[in-house]
Design a protein around this motif. Structure first.
Motif, PDB file in Angstrom:
ATOM      1  N   SER A 149       0.783  -1.255  -0.132  1.00  0.00           N
ATOM      2  CA  SER A 149      -0.069   0.075  -0.028  1.00  0.00           C
ATOM      3  C   SER A 149       0.861   1.273  -0.077  1.00  0.00           C
ATOM      4  N   TRP A 154      -4.953   6.985   5.534  1.00  0.00           N
ATOM      5  CA  TRP A 154      -5.836   6.744   4.325  1.00  0.00           C
ATOM      6  C   TRP A 154      -4.460   6.183   3.723  1.00  0.00           C
ATOM      7  N   THR A 157      -3.873   3.367  -0.272  1.00  0.00           N
ATOM      8  CA  THR A 157      -4.349   2.733  -1.327  1.00  0.00           C
ATOM      9  C   THR A 157      -3.576   1.765  -1.854  1.00  0.00           C
ATOM     10  N   PRO A 178      -5.902  -3.085  -7.070  1.00  0.00           N
ATOM     11  CA  PRO A 178      -7.025  -4.107  -6.712  1.00  0.00           C
ATOM     12  C   PRO A 178      -6.716  -5.404  -6.552  1.00  0.00           C
ATOM     13  N   ARG A 185     -11.808  -6.085  -0.652  1.00  0.00           N
ATOM     14  CA  ARG A 185     -12.436  -5.101  -0.794  1.00  0.00           C
ATOM     15  C   ARG A 185     -11.981  -3.888   0.090  1.00  0.00           C
ATOM     16  N   ASN A 186     -12.713  -2.717  -0.306  1.00  0.00           N
ATOM     17  CA  ASN A 186     -11.977  -1.468   0.389  1.00  0.00           C
ATOM     18  C   ASN A 186     -12.178  -1.615   1.820  1.00  0.00           C
ATOM     19  N   LYS A 198     -12.681   0.190   5.697  1.00  0.00           N
ATOM     20  CA  LYS A 198     -12.798   1.686   6.341  1.00  0.00           C
ATOM     21  C   LYS A 198     -13.179   1.373   7.870  1.00  0.00           C
ATOM     22  N   LEU A 251      -8.766   1.976   3.731  1.00  0.00           N
ATOM     23  CA  LEU A 251      -7.872   1.440   2.539  1.00  0.00           C
ATOM     24  C   LEU A 251      -8.565   1.405   1.251  1.00  0.00           C
ATOM     25  N   ARG A 252      -8.204   2.011   0.401  1.00  0.00           N
ATOM     26  CA  ARG A 252      -8.865   2.125  -0.985  1.00  0.00           C
ATOM     27  C   ARG A 252      -8.146   1.256  -1.922  1.00  0.00           C
ATOM     28  N   ARG A 253      -8.823   0.464  -2.623  1.00  0.00           N
ATOM     29  CA  ARG A 253      -8.177  -0.532  -3.535  1.00  0.00           C
ATOM     30  C   ARG A 253      -8.391   0.152  -5.033  1.00  0.00           C
TER      31      ARG A 253
END
Length: 326
Positions: free
Chosen positions: A73, A102, A104, A107, A111-112, A114, A120-122
């Protein structure tokens, strides 16, 4: 034991270029009670099941440990802005999990995420999206800004876009990120924020208010101008200027007054009064406003400007000479 502790600390300084699990510390020859003592003495910091050297800045330690807990990440969004020193302003509840780290990552099957401590955003990442600061991999200022602009309402997102442009990031860099994210959630908001941005805005309040003006149908002002008083250019510059209406708008944040001592506050007020008088002597309409006006009473603020425009329309004397402030 003290000699062992000193040796351990020296070893940690040499090896703590990344957060470590407890097992790695045990592999250095430490016992659990020694790790606990190092924590108590401030020689270690602990977050997200990781340990880092105690000399590390507390917030950087938390960020680095969170990143290490999620392999591959990079620090992104609001946390990347925090590390890079980008201006961010959010209204109450606009930003979920304000204290979270935060991140990223590419993918994958998961999943993301929160939580209150980690978001964590993919999403796709390319080399052009990455930079290294304070030993931490994070998204570039351009990528960070667009990511934030996809998360926030336009009025708030413009605050960050204005600031990053004022720091030298090219609009073309933002456009390139927008193009790569053309189908991503929130991209319409981000495009609007970039289109409305202006690096001449010098504060979050100026950025926010400018979008209020646009959304309310007020004619677009000119930012940061100086006036000629007949003998010299006035040193002060104004935040907003509508030459067709002879009206000046001044965004007055209260921070400088709140942080000042009583004597400094009197001096600031006196200088403000003298400045306003010089502008009034030029026959200008002047509207002061603050956060309360722009955020909580925008309709009333717009009415104040429209009233000032109407008053100025009855004047017949020429508009003062002005120029963009250097």
């Amino acid at each position: 034991m003290e000699r062992l502790e000193v040796g351990v600390r020296e070893e940690l300084v040499r090896r703590a270029t990344r957060p470590m699990r407890q097992g790695e510390l045990l592999g250095l020859g430490l016992q659990k009670y020694e790790i606990e003592r190092l924590l108590r003495n401030g020689h270690l910091r602990y977050a997200h099941a990781r340990y880092v050297n105690g000399r590390t800045d507390p917030r950087i330690a938390v960020i680095a440990c969170a990143q290490a807990a999620h392999p591959k990440s990079v620090v992104s969004h609001f946390t990347a802005a925090e590390v890079a020193g980008l201006r961010v302003w959010t209204n109450q509840d606009s930003r979920p999990s304000p204290d979270a780290v935060w991140l990223t990552c590419e993918p994958g099957p998961r999943r993301n995420l929160k939580r209150t401590d980690v978001v964590l955003r993919r999403a796709g990442l390319i080399e052009a999206d990455l930079q290294l600061r304070d030993g931490i991999w994070l998204t570039t200022d351009a990528r960070t800004t667009v990511d934030i602009a996809r998360e926030l309402p336009v009025r708030e997102a413009v605050t960050t876009v204005d600031h990053v442009l004022s720091r030298g990031v090219c609009r073309a860099d933002l456009e390139a990120v927008l193009a790569r994210q053309r189908r991503w959630p929130g991209i319409r908001n981000a495009r609007t924020a970039v289109a409305l941005s202006d690096p001449r805005s010098e504060s979050a309040l100026e950025s926010y208010a400018r979008v209020v003006f646009v959304e309310s149908g007020l004619q677009t002002p000119i930012l940061q101008v100086q006036f000629w008083n007949g003998t010299r250019w006035l040193t002060e510059r104004v935040d907003f200027w509508w030459p067709q209406f002879r009206t000046v708008g001044e965004a007055d944040g209260l921070e400088k007054f709140e942080a000042a001592t009583a004597s400094e506050r009197r001096r600031l007020l006196r200088r403000s009064f003298e400045r306003d008088q010089r502008l009034a002597d030029l026959g200008l309409e002047l509207v002061h406003f603050g956060w309360e006006d722009a955020v909580r009473r925008p309709a009333n603020l717009i009415h104040r400007f429209e009233t000032a425009f109407a008053r100025a329309s009855h004047r017949t004397d020429p508009t003062p000479t002005w120029r963009p402030a250097p």
